[in-house]
Design an enzyme around this catalytic site. Structure first.
Site, PDB file in Angstrom:
ATOM      1  N   HIS A   1       0.337  11.248 -26.907  1.00  0.00           N
ATOM      2  CA  HIS A   1       0.098  10.955 -26.497  1.00  0.00           C
ATOM      3  C   HIS A   1      -0.920   9.809 -27.698  1.00  0.00           C
ATOM      4  O   HIS A   1      -0.584   8.914 -28.378  1.00  0.00           O
ATOM      5  CB  HIS A   1      -0.370  10.672 -25.589  1.00  0.00           C
ATOM      6  CG  HIS A   1      -0.309  11.322 -24.362  1.00  0.00           C
ATOM      7  ND1 HIS A   1      -0.180  11.348 -23.395  1.00  0.00           N
ATOM      8  CD2 HIS A   1       2.203  11.176 -23.617  1.00  0.00           C
ATOM      9  CE1 HIS A   1       0.083  11.798 -22.197  1.00  0.00           C
ATOM     10  NE2 HIS A   1       1.207  11.941 -22.893  1.00  0.00           N
TER      11      HIS A   1
ATOM     12  N   HIS B   1       8.436   9.548 -27.705  1.00  0.00           N
ATOM     13  CA  HIS B   1       7.664  11.035 -26.912  1.00  0.00           C
ATOM     14  C   HIS B   1       7.759  12.035 -27.322  1.00  0.00           C
ATOM     15  O   HIS B   1       7.471  13.230 -27.647  1.00  0.00           O
ATOM     16  CB  HIS B   1       7.663  10.094 -25.385  1.00  0.00           C
ATOM     17  CG  HIS B   1       6.873  10.821 -24.936  1.00  0.00           C
ATOM     18  ND1 HIS B   1       5.227  11.243 -24.579  1.00  0.00           N
ATOM     19  CD2 HIS B   1       7.833  12.343 -24.593  1.00  0.00           C
ATOM     20  CE1 HIS B   1       5.502  12.303 -23.692  1.00  0.00           C
ATOM     21  NE2 HIS B   1       5.987  13.092 -23.461  1.00  0.00           N
TER      22      HIS B   1
ATOM     23  N   ARG C   1       0.674  -1.425  -0.072  1.00  0.00           N
ATOM     24  CA  ARG C   1       0.250   0.283   0.079  1.00  0.00           C
ATOM     25  C   ARG C   1       0.713   1.440   0.104  1.00  0.00           C
ATOM     26  O   ARG C   1       0.469   2.175   0.497  1.00  0.00           O
ATOM     27  CB  ARG C   1      -1.283   0.312   1.282  1.00  0.00           C
ATOM     28  CG  ARG C   1      -1.706  -1.059   1.155  1.00  0.00           C
ATOM     29  CD  ARG C   1      -2.874  -1.290   2.378  1.00  0.00           C
ATOM     30  NE  ARG C   1      -4.022  -1.941   2.153  1.00  0.00           N
ATOM     31  CZ  ARG C   1      -4.369  -3.112   3.044  1.00  0.00           C
ATOM     32  NH1 ARG C   1      -2.938  -3.435   3.365  1.00  0.00           N
ATOM     33  NH2 ARG C   1      -5.115  -3.790   2.310  1.00  0.00           N
TER      34      ARG C   1
ATOM     35  N   LYS D   1       7.515  23.133 -14.063  1.00  0.00           N
ATOM     36  CA  LYS D   1       7.107  21.768 -13.199  1.00  0.00           C
ATOM     37  C   LYS D   1       6.352  22.302 -12.426  1.00  0.00           C
ATOM     38  O   LYS D   1       5.002  22.072 -11.719  1.00  0.00           O
ATOM     39  CB  LYS D   1       7.236  20.708 -14.228  1.00  0.00           C
ATOM     40  CG  LYS D   1       6.975  19.282 -13.888  1.00  0.00           C
ATOM     41  CD  LYS D   1       6.377  18.369 -14.178  1.00  0.00           C
ATOM     42  CE  LYS D   1       5.611  17.030 -14.143  1.00  0.00           C
ATOM     43  NZ  LYS D   1       5.903  15.801 -15.360  1.00  0.00           N
TER      44      LYS D   1
ATOM     45  N   ASN E   1       0.035  19.748 -20.054  1.00  0.00           N
ATOM     46  CA  ASN E   1      -0.295  18.964 -20.968  1.00  0.00           C
ATOM     47  C   ASN E   1      -0.588  19.522 -22.454  1.00  0.00           C
ATOM     48  O   ASN E   1      -0.828  19.235 -23.326  1.00  0.00           O
ATOM     49  CB  ASN E   1      -1.781  18.527 -20.595  1.00  0.00           C
ATOM     50  CG  ASN E   1      -2.274  17.584 -19.886  1.00  0.00           C
ATOM     51  OD1 ASN E   1      -0.827  16.792 -19.965  1.00  0.00           O
ATOM     52  ND2 ASN E   1      -2.957  17.848 -18.938  1.00  0.00           N
TER      53      ASN E   1
ATOM     54  N   GLU F   1      10.307  17.892 -24.232  1.00  0.00           N
ATOM     55  CA  GLU F   1       8.984  18.754 -23.552  1.00  0.00           C
ATOM     56  C   GLU F   1       9.934  19.858 -22.350  1.00  0.00           C
ATOM     57  O   GLU F   1       9.213  20.554 -22.290  1.00  0.00           O
ATOM     58  CB  GLU F   1       9.572  17.251 -22.337  1.00  0.00           C
ATOM     59  CG  GLU F   1       9.229  16.311 -22.393  1.00  0.00           C
ATOM     60  CD  GLU F   1       7.382  16.171 -22.018  1.00  0.00           C
ATOM     61  OE1 GLU F   1       6.723  17.005 -21.957  1.00  0.00           O
ATOM     62  OE2 GLU F   1       6.710  15.333 -22.278  1.00  0.00           O
TER      63      GLU F   1
END
Length: 323
Positions: free
Chosen positions: A207, A219, A78, A182, A200, A142
């Site tokens: 994508h 990418h 978890r 970012k 985005n 990016e």
């Protein structure tokens, strides 16, 4: 200690001084292995190594490593602590930053994941000098995206160095500037309910391009085409100036990034966009540039304008867009 198999020697060297290290566990990665079955293999390896709730997972590698290892750490018992060591440009400025982890499903990219903040992220900037251009390219796209969001001196800096050979770039400064963009947006909107959506920019297209190409288009290449497509869509809806659009295209071209995806059919890209995780009530929403340094998230556009923008980025050269 988890790592991309290609980086096993580097990972061992970087983490040799960690006390209590359970061992080095290398995995075959890459976009085609960014799947739940790989996460299951990582979880099995953690179990076999004797990892406990107090264990800290250290993951070494690029953007896929950050996603796969970060997701595994968020699921194991978890959730256990995770530290990332980014060795690729895309991981340093994007994949390892912000606490998003995800893998691809059969019908779409990054559809299975969690929000799980790492305890720390370290950027192995010296590794950039050893990366081939095709690997640098993913991160360059990016960085251009971050510079469009920030504008001002950051975009000017990239324009200045675009004509220089990469070994001459001030990589630490450029990586730091991209990370600042970012982390500022993530800090204001960790769960992507508002401001973080700006990250985005170009990615709804990117994508879809990746998926339509069955990930043969990288990418970074897909993001570059996505940035052009977003610019065209913004021009068509009266939001963006042709002068700023030309500056973006010029920067992408100087960096050797593609502006078209001629191997794909527009209908395949549009079909791939139908499972985009950013859809609301069945409708696509886009981040569109308003100026270099300003964007508008959550934009719904006419279907005809969307189709024309996608078709242009498959079939049409860019000469007229530089005017």
């Amino acid at each position: 200690m988890l790592c991309d198999r290609n980086l096993a020697a580097t990972a061992d060297r970087l983490t040799r001084g960690i006390r209590g290290k359970l061992g080095l566990m290398p995995f075959d990665l890459g976009e085609k292995r960014k799947r739940l079955i790989t996460v299951e293999r990582v979880l099995d390896a953690l179990t076999g190594s004797g990892a406990q709730r107090a264990t800290t997972v250290v993951g070494v590698g690029g953007g896929v490593a950050a996603d796969v290892f970060g997701l595994a750490a968020s699921l194991y018992m978890r959730g256990i602590a995770y530290v990332g060591v980014a060795t690729s440009l895309v991981a340093m400025v994007d994949g390892a930053i912000g606490g998003k982890t995800a893998v691809n499903l059969q019908r779409g990219k990054n559809l299975a994941g969690t929000f799980a903040d790492p305890r720390a992220v370290f950027c192995h900037v010296d590794a950039l000098q050893m990366l081939p251009y095709r690997r640098l390219r993913d991160g360059l796209a990016e960085i251009v995206k971050a510079a469009i969001l920030e504008g001002g001196e950051f975009f000017d800096l990239l324009e200045h160095f675009a004509a220089h050979r990469f070994p001459l770039w001030p990589w630490e400064q450029i990586v730091e500037e991209a990370i600042k963009v970012k982390t500022m947006l993530v800090g204001d909107d960790r769960l992507e309910t508002g401001a973080r959506e700006a990250l985005n920019l170009g990615h709804t297209f990117a994508h879809a391009i990746e998926r339509a190409s069955r990930y043969r288009i990288s990418h970074g290449a897909a993001v570059a085409v996505g940035l052009r497509t977003a610019g065209l869509l913004s021009l068509a809806t009266g939001r963006f100036s042709r002068a700023d659009h030309a500056r973006v295209l010029t920067l992408l071209a100087l960096l050797g990034l593609p502006l078209r995806a001629p191997a794909l059919r527009p209908t395949d890209i549009l079909t791939a966009m139908e499972v985009d995780k950013k859809r609301r009530d069945g409708r696509l929403r886009f981040v569109l540039p308003l100026a270099i340094g300003d964007v508008e998230p959550g934009v719904e556009v006419p279907t005809r304008a969307l189709r024309r923008a996608v078709e242009a980025c498959v079939t049409q050269p860019t000469q007229r867009e530089f005017v």
